[in-house]
Scaffold this active site. Structure first.
Site: not given
Length: 305
Positions: A102, A104, A159, A270
């Site tokens: 993705s 994010s 992250k 995100s």
């Protein structure tokens, strides 16, 4: 099913076959090969020189190879054990590959990046149970970390670590503050997100505001979309939610002991700790540190911050 568990089961099954082959089946095949060669030699002695095999050494080798050859079920189990064992050990204790699914973490990591994750930096953990057996170095603010998603631990997320245990993290009006100290930002040229452009059909929508963030002297790029409001919509109910204060400017959280506050670099695209809460230390998988392949852009291969 968890891939680590599948790999562990394969190690066990192929390992059992490998041990059984070494201790039982291989000695049995060797005895059969010796018996076949001995029987061939006896036949050669009986038939005499006139009818003897013209190339007895080659025939002996062929007989020996036929008798020593593993049956198909051992060839596809015991033979693969060393390879599977090495893959399991490297993946569990050294590095593990992941693919970015993705956007994010744009602009740091793009969709399609294949990355490597250091599995021992934060301490070695046993596969399957994820039990920590060595301490390793402490997690640092700014680290890019792969972890098991707290709401579904079969899913891996990636992250950036923003808050350590005990930190007060505030993200108000799209400005980050840690323990009362604003995180310095330097505006950079706008970032063009091709995927966002294609999704919207509007080229102007593909441009995002880009900044360089300085967290404890470590610099990384982030994106902000001015069209997205600063407040958090749809935050889940999660452990220690009372540690967070949501308002129309964003969110302020105090990170509980043994947990971390994570955010994506693509701040307005995100799903992170602002929405689903803190990440327990037990959920950490490792520190991402290297892009080893992106088939759409080979120039992306290399380390990143």
């Amino acid at each position: 099913m968890n891939f680590a568990l599948i790999l562990f089961v394969l190690v066990v099954l192929t390992g059992i076959a490998w041990v059984a082959d070494k201790l039982f089946f291989m000695p049995q095949r060797r005895r059969a090969a010796e018996a076949a060669v001995a029987e061939f030699d006896r036949q050669q002695a009986r038939v005499g020189e006139r009818f003897a095999d013209e190339n007895p050494a080659q025939t002996r080798a062929k007989l020996r190879d036929e008798k020593l050859r593993q049956p198909w079920w051992l060839e596809y189990t015991a033979s693969f054990f060393p390879v599977i064992l090495v893959v399991f050990l490297v993946r569990s204790f050294v590095v593990e590959p992941f693919k970015i699914p993705s956007g994010s973490m744009v602009p740091t990591l793009l969709v399609g990046d294949f990355i490597l994750v250091n599995k021992f930096d934060y301490g070695l953990r046993l596969p399957i149970t994820n039990t920590k057996v060595t301490e390793g170095r402490p997690v640092k603010r700014g680290d890019v970390v792969v972890f098991r998603y707290p709401k579904d631990e079969s899913v891996d997320y990636i992250k950036r670590v923003i808050g350590l245990p005990g930190d007060v993290v505030a993200y108000q009006d799209k400005k980050l503050t840690i323990n009362g100290q604003p995180v310095p930002e330097t505006q950079l040229p706008d970032f063009y997100d091709e995927e966002r452009d294609e999704a919207s059909g509007n080229q102007r929508a593909g441009y995002m505001k880009q900044f360089e963030e300085d967290i404890d002297g470590r610099k990384n790029r982030i994106l902000n979309n001015p069209a997205v409001p600063p407040f958090v919509v749809g935050a889940d109910d999660y452990p220690y939610r009372s540690n967070c204060n949501y308002n129309d400017r964003g969110v302020i959280c105090k990170v509980p002991p043994g947990n971390y506050f994570m955010m994506g670099d693509n701040r307005d695209n995100s799903a992170d700790s602002r929405y689903w809460g803190f990440v327990p230390d037990a959920n950490l998988v490792g520190r991402a540190f290297f892009i080893w392949m992106n088939f759409s852009d080979l120039k992306r291969i290399g380390s990143f911050e």
